[in-house]
Design a protein around this motif. Sequence first.
Motif, PDB file in Angstrom:
ATOM      1  N   GLY A  74       0.794  -1.236   0.000  1.00  0.00           N
ATOM      2  CA  GLY A  74       0.000   0.000   0.000  1.00  0.00           C
ATOM      3  C   GLY A  74       0.820   1.278   0.000  1.00  0.00           C
ATOM      4  N   GLY A  75       2.093   1.200   0.316  1.00  0.00           N
ATOM      5  CA  GLY A  75       2.932   2.397   0.285  1.00  0.00           C
ATOM      6  C   GLY A  75       2.658   3.345   1.448  1.00  0.00           C
ATOM      7  N   ALA A  76       3.453   4.392   1.504  1.00  0.00           N
ATOM      8  CA  ALA A  76       3.329   5.363   2.597  1.00  0.00           C
ATOM      9  C   ALA A  76       1.960   6.035   2.575  1.00  0.00           C
ATOM     10  CB  ALA A  76       4.440   6.405   2.495  1.00  0.00           C
ATOM     11  N   ARG A  77       1.446   6.275   1.389  1.00  0.00           N
ATOM     12  CA  ARG A  77       0.161   6.978   1.302  1.00  0.00           C
ATOM     13  C   ARG A  77      -0.980   6.197   1.945  1.00  0.00           C
ATOM     14  NH1 ARG A  77      -1.503  11.219  -2.673  1.00  0.00           N
ATOM     15  NH2 ARG A  77       0.369  11.927  -3.692  1.00  0.00           N
ATOM     16  N   THR A  78      -0.913   4.888   1.869  1.00  0.00           N
ATOM     17  CA  THR A  78      -1.938   4.096   2.551  1.00  0.00           C
ATOM     18  C   THR A  78      -1.829   4.296   4.062  1.00  0.00           C
ATOM     19  OG1 THR A  78      -2.030   2.508   0.762  1.00  0.00           O
ATOM     20  CG2 THR A  78      -2.837   1.748   2.891  1.00  0.00           C
ATOM     21  N   HIS A 101       5.569  18.920   1.166  1.00  0.00           N
ATOM     22  CA  HIS A 101       4.660  18.225   0.255  1.00  0.00           C
ATOM     23  C   HIS A 101       3.953  17.015   0.885  1.00  0.00           C
ATOM     24  CE1 HIS A 101       3.478  16.923  -3.874  1.00  0.00           C
ATOM     25  NE2 HIS A 101       3.496  15.738  -3.309  1.00  0.00           N
ATOM     26  N   TRP A 102       4.730  16.080   1.423  1.00  0.00           N
ATOM     27  CA  TRP A 102       4.108  14.856   1.941  1.00  0.00           C
ATOM     28  C   TRP A 102       3.368  15.108   3.241  1.00  0.00           C
ATOM     29  CZ3 TRP A 102       3.041  11.611  -1.510  1.00  0.00           C
ATOM     30  CH2 TRP A 102       3.899  11.395  -2.588  1.00  0.00           C
ATOM     31  N   SER A 103       3.821  16.082   4.023  1.00  0.00           N
ATOM     32  CA  SER A 103       3.074  16.447   5.240  1.00  0.00           C
ATOM     33  C   SER A 103       1.651  16.839   4.868  1.00  0.00           C
ATOM     34  CB  SER A 103       3.720  17.646   5.935  1.00  0.00           C
ATOM     35  OG  SER A 103       5.020  17.362   6.375  1.00  0.00           O
ATOM     36  N   TYR A 145       4.762  13.590  12.037  1.00  0.00           N
ATOM     37  CA  TYR A 145       5.608  14.468  11.215  1.00  0.00           C
ATOM     38  C   TYR A 145       6.374  13.650  10.186  1.00  0.00           C
ATOM     39  CZ  TYR A 145      10.054  13.254  13.517  1.00  0.00           C
ATOM     40  OH  TYR A 145      11.163  12.597  13.969  1.00  0.00           O
ATOM     41  N   VAL A 146       6.798  14.333   9.142  1.00  0.00           N
ATOM     42  CA  VAL A 146       7.570  13.690   8.075  1.00  0.00           C
ATOM     43  C   VAL A 146       9.047  13.998   8.334  1.00  0.00           C
ATOM     44  CG1 VAL A 146       7.963  13.579   5.577  1.00  0.00           C
ATOM     45  CG2 VAL A 146       5.639  13.942   6.471  1.00  0.00           C
ATOM     46  N   ALA A 147       9.812  12.968   8.651  1.00  0.00           N
ATOM     47  CA  ALA A 147      11.200  13.180   9.071  1.00  0.00           C
ATOM     48  C   ALA A 147      12.046  13.777   7.956  1.00  0.00           C
ATOM     49  CB  ALA A 147      11.813  11.863   9.548  1.00  0.00           C
ATOM     50  N   ASN A 148      11.751  13.372   6.725  1.00  0.00           N
ATOM     51  CA  ASN A 148      12.495  13.920   5.589  1.00  0.00           C
ATOM     52  C   ASN A 148      11.517  14.154   4.438  1.00  0.00           C
ATOM     53  OD1 ASN A 148      15.055  14.524   4.091  1.00  0.00           O
ATOM     54  ND2 ASN A 148      14.388  12.782   2.868  1.00  0.00           N
ATOM     55  N   GLU A 149      11.383  15.422   4.067  1.00  0.00           N
ATOM     56  CA  GLU A 149      10.499  15.769   2.946  1.00  0.00           C
ATOM     57  C   GLU A 149      11.270  15.547   1.645  1.00  0.00           C
ATOM     58  OE1 GLU A 149       7.449  16.398   2.476  1.00  0.00           O
ATOM     59  OE2 GLU A 149       6.559  17.005   4.398  1.00  0.00           O
ATOM     60  N   THR A 150      10.923  14.455   0.986  1.00  0.00           N
ATOM     61  CA  THR A 150      11.654  13.954  -0.175  1.00  0.00           C
ATOM     62  C   THR A 150      11.678  14.950  -1.333  1.00  0.00           C
ATOM     63  OG1 THR A 150      10.639  11.893   0.541  1.00  0.00           O
ATOM     64  CG2 THR A 150      11.851  11.834  -1.539  1.00  0.00           C
ATOM     65  N   ILE A 151      10.590  15.680  -1.491  1.00  0.00           N
ATOM     66  CA  ILE A 151      10.462  16.607  -2.619  1.00  0.00           C
ATOM     67  C   ILE A 151      11.112  17.952  -2.305  1.00  0.00           C
ATOM     68  CG2 ILE A 151       8.743  17.954  -3.939  1.00  0.00           C
ATOM     69  CD1 ILE A 151       6.989  15.365  -3.864  1.00  0.00           C
ATOM     70  N   SER A 169       6.060   8.901  12.734  1.00  0.00           N
ATOM     71  CA  SER A 169       6.853   9.566  11.692  1.00  0.00           C
ATOM     72  C   SER A 169       6.876   8.808  10.372  1.00  0.00           C
ATOM     73  CB  SER A 169       8.289   9.790  12.181  1.00  0.00           C
ATOM     74  OG  SER A 169       8.987  10.576  11.240  1.00  0.00           O
ATOM     75  N   ASP A 170       6.653   9.571   9.308  1.00  0.00           N
ATOM     76  CA  ASP A 170       6.847   9.077   7.944  1.00  0.00           C
ATOM     77  C   ASP A 170       8.341   9.196   7.657  1.00  0.00           C
ATOM     78  OD1 ASP A 170       7.069   8.643   5.246  1.00  0.00           O
ATOM     79  OD2 ASP A 170       5.535  10.102   4.646  1.00  0.00           O
ATOM     80  N   MET A 171       8.995   8.058   7.617  1.00  0.00           N
ATOM     81  CA  MET A 171      10.449   8.045   7.376  1.00  0.00           C
ATOM     82  C   MET A 171      10.766   7.400   6.032  1.00  0.00           C
ATOM     83  SD  MET A 171      12.296   7.649  10.991  1.00  0.00           S
ATOM     84  CE  MET A 171      11.991   8.901  12.242  1.00  0.00           C
ATOM     85  N   SER A 172       9.837   7.548   5.076  1.00  0.00           N
ATOM     86  CA  SER A 172       9.982   6.868   3.792  1.00  0.00           C
ATOM     87  C   SER A 172      11.340   7.087   3.135  1.00  0.00           C
ATOM     88  CB  SER A 172       8.894   7.332   2.823  1.00  0.00           C
ATOM     89  OG  SER A 172       7.640   6.870   3.254  1.00  0.00           O
ATOM     90  N   SER A 173      11.857   8.311   3.232  1.00  0.00           N
ATOM     91  CA  SER A 173      13.088   8.593   2.496  1.00  0.00           C
ATOM     92  C   SER A 173      14.286   8.794   3.415  1.00  0.00           C
ATOM     93  CB  SER A 173      12.892   9.828   1.615  1.00  0.00           C
ATOM     94  OG  SER A 173      12.303  10.875   2.355  1.00  0.00           O
ATOM     95  N   ALA A 192       9.173   1.286   0.934  1.00  0.00           N
ATOM     96  CA  ALA A 192      10.525   0.741   0.780  1.00  0.00           C
ATOM     97  C   ALA A 192      11.307   1.330  -0.388  1.00  0.00           C
ATOM     98  CB  ALA A 192      10.449  -0.780   0.604  1.00  0.00           C
ATOM     99  N   GLN A 193      10.614   1.889  -1.368  1.00  0.00           N
ATOM    100  CA  GLN A 193      11.248   2.161  -2.670  1.00  0.00           C
ATOM    101  C   GLN A 193      12.225   3.326  -2.700  1.00  0.00           C
ATOM    102  OE1 GLN A 193       8.100   2.680  -1.880  1.00  0.00           O
ATOM    103  NE2 GLN A 193       7.215   4.451  -2.863  1.00  0.00           N
ATOM    104  N   LYS A 194      12.470   3.942  -1.538  1.00  0.00           N
ATOM    105  CA  LYS A 194      13.450   5.015  -1.497  1.00  0.00           C
ATOM    106  C   LYS A 194      14.793   4.466  -1.013  1.00  0.00           C
ATOM    107  CE  LYS A 194       9.829   7.500  -2.433  1.00  0.00           C
ATOM    108  NZ  LYS A 194       9.015   8.279  -1.520  1.00  0.00           N
ATOM    109  N   ASN A 195      14.794   3.998   0.229  1.00  0.00           N
ATOM    110  CA  ASN A 195      16.093   3.654   0.820  1.00  0.00           C
ATOM    111  C   ASN A 195      16.157   2.214   1.325  1.00  0.00           C
ATOM    112  OD1 ASN A 195      18.679   4.663   1.424  1.00  0.00           O
ATOM    113  ND2 ASN A 195      18.140   4.889   3.592  1.00  0.00           N
TER     114      ASN A 195
HETATM  115  C1  LIG Z   1       7.529   8.710  -1.615  1.00  0.00           C
HETATM  116  C2  LIG Z   1       6.956   9.223  -0.356  1.00  0.00           C
HETATM  117  C3  LIG Z   1       5.607   9.046  -0.034  1.00  0.00           C
HETATM  118  C4  LIG Z   1       4.638   8.334  -0.958  1.00  0.00           C
HETATM  119  O1  LIG Z   1       4.968   6.980  -0.935  1.00  0.00           O
HETATM  120  P1  LIG Z   1       4.067   5.873  -1.685  1.00  0.00           P
HETATM  121  O2  LIG Z   1       4.787   4.623  -1.302  1.00  0.00           O
HETATM  122  O3  LIG Z   1       4.112   6.185  -3.138  1.00  0.00           O
HETATM  123  O4  LIG Z   1       2.686   5.952  -1.138  1.00  0.00           O
HETATM  124  C5  LIG Z   1       5.165   9.524   1.191  1.00  0.00           C
HETATM  125  N1  LIG Z   1       5.992  10.144   2.050  1.00  0.00           N
HETATM  126  C6  LIG Z   1       7.300  10.344   1.763  1.00  0.00           C
HETATM  127  C7  LIG Z   1       8.170  11.049   2.750  1.00  0.00           C
HETATM  128  C8  LIG Z   1       7.820   9.889   0.558  1.00  0.00           C
HETATM  129  O5  LIG Z   1       9.121  10.074   0.273  1.00  0.00           O
END
Ligand SMILES: *Cc1c(COP(=O)(O)O)cnc(C)c1O
Length: 359
Positions: A74-78, A101-103, A145-151, A169-173, A192-195
């Motif tokens: 489902g990814g971070a957005r889920t 952006h992601w916040s 909070y989003v630890a790292n704003e990827t965009i 925390s959203d630590m996706s990146s 997972a698809q970032k790091n």
């Molecule tokens: C890429 C990203 C998302 C979105 O991730 P998906 O897996 O596409 O849902 C959300 N938050 C952060 C910080 C991201 O880098």
Amino acid sequence: MKRLYNFCAGPAALPEAVLLQAQTELLDWKNHGLSVMEMSHRSAEFIEIAQQAEQNLRAILNVPENYHVLFLQGGARTQFATIPMNILQNKTRAAYVDSGHWSKHAINQAKAYCDVDVIAKIEENGLIADPKDWMVDESFAYLHYVANETIDGVEFHDSPSVAKIPLVSDMSSTLLSRPLDVSQFGLVYAGAQKNIGPAGLTIVIIRDDLIGHALPVTPKTFDYKVQVQAKSMYNTPPTFAWYLAGLVFQWIIDQGGLEKMAEINRCKAEKLYAAIDQSDFYENTVPEKLRSWMNVPFSLPQHDFLSQEFLTQAKQSGLLNLKGHVAVGGMRASLYNAVTDLAVDALIDFMQEFEKRYG
Ligand SMILES: *Cc1c(COP(=O)(O)O)cnc(C)c1O
């Protein structure tokens, strides 16, 4: 075969050693006569892969015993929806920090489930209240909070000190780019698809007391308690992505763990920021203390019209995926764990050459 330098924000570069191992094992995993992709997720072989991956991730991050590690889809957005669905615990308010952006996406999604209070917001000048000054009280179910704003390339280099309510925390990146004190958090998650690995896998690390509170409408696949009890296999998990993430965890251990990753990542980022700051041609406008180690956006302030030329020539020089996100434009170099020091040197060399020609 050629492998170029890939600065993609995600899906992103993977360590070459990991891809080579996956290639070696692709048709026949360890003499079992089949590919990991073809295994039942209930088979002894896959359970071994899954458990080893979890064990290695726990070791790398020092995950305390009272935390569960989930390997979900489902990814971070889920998770933007799943989190309020699961951890409101009879409260109706949640606190969010808006650092980019992601916040904003997380905030907008959460509003479907609860009242959202934005307790800190990034300003026009790029500054935001320091995490240690974020104030919350117990009327909030949690602080997100989003630890790292990827965009935006905005990273908090320290964790907030919020003791009273669960910190989420959203630590996706940024997860696995440096050591993390998991015990400070109620829940940490990352696509997972970032790091971490390929797309399709989402890691959730959640403290035990936060499971078992899902709203009645929560789909079972999104109920943390259901997935904890099923060891992330209530439905079919993303088996191949889980396996590949496991190879990445082993690779991180082989590199010397997260202390070592942090050292390498800090050096890579400092080198690139220094090259940008030393030139009048390139610019990164993020205040120094918020500059991301993982995602470095930059632009050509006086020569914006050259951006496309920069990207075209960069690609011809073997430097891929440097285009900034459409929301911000310009360029962005993502420097995740798998992006080598050599790749960063090649980028800096190219930038300096380009500036000589056009600056
Ligand atoms: C890429 C990203 C998302 C979105 O991730 P998906 O897996 O596409 O849902 C959300 N938050 C952060 C910080 C991201 O880098």
